[in-house]
Design an enzyme around this catalytic site. Structure first.
Site, mmCIF file in Angstrom:
data_model
loop_
_atom_site.group_PDB
_atom_site.id
_atom_site.type_symbol
_atom_site.label_atom_id
_atom_site.label_comp_id
_atom_site.label_asym_id
_atom_site.label_seq_id
_atom_site.Cartn_x
_atom_site.Cartn_y
_atom_site.Cartn_z
ATOM 1 N N LYS A 1 -1.270 5.007 4.545
ATOM 2 C CA LYS A 1 -2.520 3.888 5.101
ATOM 3 C C LYS A 1 -2.201 4.033 6.486
ATOM 4 O O LYS A 1 -0.720 4.237 7.523
ATOM 5 C CB LYS A 1 -1.903 3.102 4.719
ATOM 6 C CG LYS A 1 -3.134 1.956 5.066
ATOM 7 C CD LYS A 1 -3.417 0.485 4.488
ATOM 8 C CE LYS A 1 -4.349 -0.667 4.814
ATOM 9 N NZ LYS A 1 -5.533 -0.412 5.372
ATOM 10 N N HIS B 174 1.082 -0.974 -0.489
ATOM 11 C CA HIS B 174 -0.058 0.180 -0.220
ATOM 12 C C HIS B 174 0.808 1.564 -0.061
ATOM 13 O O HIS B 174 1.970 1.104 0.566
ATOM 14 C CB HIS B 174 -0.577 0.945 1.154
ATOM 15 C CG HIS B 174 -1.942 -0.752 1.120
ATOM 16 N ND1 HIS B 174 -2.294 -2.078 0.859
ATOM 17 C CD2 HIS B 174 -3.357 -0.145 1.355
ATOM 18 C CE1 HIS B 174 -3.229 -2.640 1.234
ATOM 19 N NE2 HIS B 174 -4.346 -1.508 0.763
HETATM 20 N N1 LIG Z 1 -12.642 -1.174 2.426
HETATM 21 C C1 LIG Z 1 -11.905 -0.740 1.451
HETATM 22 O O1 LIG Z 1 -12.951 -1.438 0.228
HETATM 23 C C2 LIG Z 1 -10.970 0.544 1.354
HETATM 24 C C3 LIG Z 1 -10.947 1.091 2.695
HETATM 25 N N2 LIG Z 1 -10.425 1.806 3.063
HETATM 26 C C4 LIG Z 1 -9.713 2.321 4.384
HETATM 27 O O2 LIG Z 1 -10.702 3.616 4.492
HETATM 28 C C5 LIG Z 1 -10.049 4.367 5.138
HETATM 29 C C6 LIG Z 1 -9.728 5.684 4.529
HETATM 30 O O3 LIG Z 1 -8.402 5.737 4.063
HETATM 31 P P1 LIG Z 1 -8.347 7.030 3.758
HETATM 32 O O4 LIG Z 1 -9.538 7.300 2.847
HETATM 33 O O5 LIG Z 1 -7.866 6.476 2.397
HETATM 34 O O6 LIG Z 1 -7.612 7.769 4.751
HETATM 35 P P2 LIG Z 1 -7.723 9.244 4.443
HETATM 36 O O7 LIG Z 1 -7.075 9.385 5.774
HETATM 37 O O8 LIG Z 1 -7.436 10.265 3.600
HETATM 38 O O9 LIG Z 1 -8.837 9.985 4.640
HETATM 39 C C7 LIG Z 1 -9.779 9.686 6.140
HETATM 40 C C8 LIG Z 1 -10.719 10.757 6.355
HETATM 41 O O10 LIG Z 1 -11.267 10.561 7.378
HETATM 42 C C9 LIG Z 1 -11.489 11.886 8.276
HETATM 43 N N3 LIG Z 1 -11.306 11.454 9.171
HETATM 44 C C10 LIG Z 1 -11.813 11.344 10.764
HETATM 45 N N4 LIG Z 1 -12.034 11.051 11.723
HETATM 46 C C11 LIG Z 1 -13.099 11.572 11.461
HETATM 47 C C12 LIG Z 1 -14.543 11.559 12.120
HETATM 48 N N5 LIG Z 1 -14.507 10.770 13.254
HETATM 49 N N6 LIG Z 1 -15.588 11.818 11.094
HETATM 50 C C13 LIG Z 1 -15.729 13.040 9.909
HETATM 51 N N7 LIG Z 1 -14.324 12.520 9.560
HETATM 52 C C14 LIG Z 1 -13.105 11.869 9.955
HETATM 53 C C15 LIG Z 1 -10.182 12.338 7.805
HETATM 54 O O11 LIG Z 1 -9.650 13.380 8.546
HETATM 55 C C16 LIG Z 1 -9.468 11.575 6.625
HETATM 56 O O12 LIG Z 1 -10.131 12.541 5.932
HETATM 57 C C17 LIG Z 1 -8.948 3.245 6.278
HETATM 58 O O13 LIG Z 1 -9.181 2.361 7.171
HETATM 59 C C18 LIG Z 1 -9.145 2.190 4.594
HETATM 60 O O14 LIG Z 1 -8.277 1.388 5.413
HETATM 61 C C19 LIG Z 1 -9.394 1.798 1.699
HETATM 62 C C20 LIG Z 1 -9.864 2.634 0.460
HETATM 63 C C21 LIG Z 1 -10.912 1.199 0.205
HETATM 64 O O1 LIG Z 2 -6.450 2.208 3.018
HETATM 65 C C1 LIG Z 2 -6.294 1.494 2.146
HETATM 66 O O2 LIG Z 2 -5.722 1.645 0.631
HETATM 67 C C2 LIG Z 2 -7.604 0.589 1.603
HETATM 68 N N1 LIG Z 2 -7.196 0.493 2.731
HETATM 69 C C3 LIG Z 2 -8.295 -0.862 2.774
HETATM 70 C C4 LIG Z 2 -7.541 -2.495 3.072
HETATM 71 O O3 LIG Z 2 -7.004 -2.176 4.615
HETATM 72 O O4 LIG Z 2 -7.497 -3.408 2.769
HETATM 73 C C5 LIG Z 2 -8.754 -1.177 1.081
HETATM 74 C C6 LIG Z 2 -7.868 -1.026 0.179
HETATM 75 O O5 LIG Z 2 -6.791 -1.972 0.133
HETATM 76 C C7 LIG Z 2 -7.933 0.078 0.390
#
Ligand SMILES: NC(=O)C1=CN([C@@H]2O[C@H](COP(=O)(O)OP(=O)(O)OC[C@H]3O[C@@H](n4cnc5c(N)ncnc54)[C@H](O)[C@@H]3O)[C@@H](O)[C@H]2O)C=CC1
Ligand SMILES: O=C(O)C1=N[C@H](C(=O)O)C[C@H](O)C1
Length: 250
Positions: free
Chosen positions: A139, A135
């Site tokens: 992350k 990643h």
């Molecule tokens: N299930 C999936 O397919 C995917 C899951 N993810 C997960 O999603 C999560 C976020 O990933 P990213 O977007 O890369 O992180 P990021 O750090 O770019 O975005 C997270 C956002 O949430 C905000 N945030 C944090 N606490 C908050 C709250 N209490 N209320 C409102 N906003 C809040 C932050 O300020 C930030 O803008 C991670 O856990 C990541 O692993 C990411 C990509 C795909």
């Molecule tokens: O943080 C990410 O970017 C992602 N988070 C998810 C994970 O922890 O598996 C999904 C994907 O890998 C992207």
């Protein structure tokens, strides 16, 4: 027909900002709120949100979901960091709000879901199996939610088939050299500038190896899964873990 009233929490993040655009572009949805860190959760009820798409941080997700479930708002959750304790707590909130649905998807991309399915299928045929997830370095957590889930599914398939624990005669001079142990499956986490989200499942037996690799190249790959989750979760009460439950993979 009335549009599904959807809110995004974590709306300024990498995946959250993409989700805002996807919901706005969906003909059958209306984006009624887009919350960032520090915004009041009450805005969700004031806006009449039916579904919240939760894409924040493992430290934030529980408070956000408690609010949603207590207010009867369905949730589609991509945020990682799920443990048995956390799932038990969420389940207890859902029991008190039996019409509410929550989908937690370790990964919303179809390729990643298929990777997990293929790995689960292949797991019993090979003596050795390891997972490598790669990643971007911003992350929040390691191992990834996807890798953890993949390893758990592999381990369950091997247990069910009566496979012996995989052999490993290595003596490690440095802690961590063999990765993290998830249910007996080694999981290795790479953090590298330039990457987004990638995973390899390596399977090996005498004279052959099989590698199942998936690459997420842009956050748009997660959007069809998020939109599908939002459409389906409103009529699926309780906890659903994994997007595969909303897909016809047979
Ligand atoms: N299930 C999936 O397919 C995917 C899951 N993810 C997960 O999603 C999560 C976020 O990933 P990213 O977007 O890369 O992180 P990021 O750090 O770019 O975005 C997270 C956002 O949430 C905000 N945030 C944090 N606490 C908050 C709250 N209490 N209320 C409102 N906003 C809040 C932050 O300020 C930030 O803008 C991670 O856990 C990541 O692993 C990411 C990509 C795909
Ligand atoms: O943080 C990410 O970017 C992602 N988070 C998810 C994970 O922890 O598996 C999904 C994907 O890998 C992207």
């Amino acid at each position: 027909m009335s549009k599904l009233r959807v809110a995004v929490v974590g709306a300024k993040g990498r995946i959250g900002s993409e989700a805002v655009r996807a919901v706005e572009a969906a003909d059958d949805m209306e984006l009624v709120a887009a919350l960032g860190r520090g915004d009041r959760l009450e805005a969700l009820t004031e806006a009449g949100a039916q579904v919240v798409v939760e894409l924040t941080h493992p430290d934030s997700v529980m408070d956000n979901l408690e609010f949603c479930v207590r207010n009867g708002i369905h949730a589609v959750v991509g945020t990682t960091g799920w443990t048995e304790d956390r799932l038990a707590k969420l389940t207890s909130w859902l029991e008190a709000s039996p019409e509410t649905g929550v989908l937690i998807a370790p990964n919303f991309s179809i390729g990643a879901v298929l990777t997990m399915t293929f790995a689960q299928k292949a797991a019993r045929f090979f003596e050795s199996v390891e997972v490598v997830e790669l990643h971007h370095p911003n992350k929040a957590d390691a191992p990834s939610g996807t890798a953890t889930r993949t390893a758990q599914l592999i381990a369950a398939a091997r247990r069910e088939a009566g496979c012996a624990p995989q052999p490993d005669a290595t003596t490690t001079a440095l802690e961590g050299a063999r990765g993290a142990d998830v249910d007996g499956v080694p999981v290795h986490s790479v953090r590298l500038r330039g990457l987004l989200a990638h995973q390899e499942v390596l399977l090996g037996d005498t004279g052959e190896t099989l590698t199942i690799r998936h690459d997420s190249l842009h956050h748009s790959c997660f959007m069809p899964g998020i939109l599908l989750g939002a459409r389906r979760v409103v009529s699926t009460p309780g906890l659903t873990f994994g997007l595969e439950h909303f897909l016809d993979l047979d």
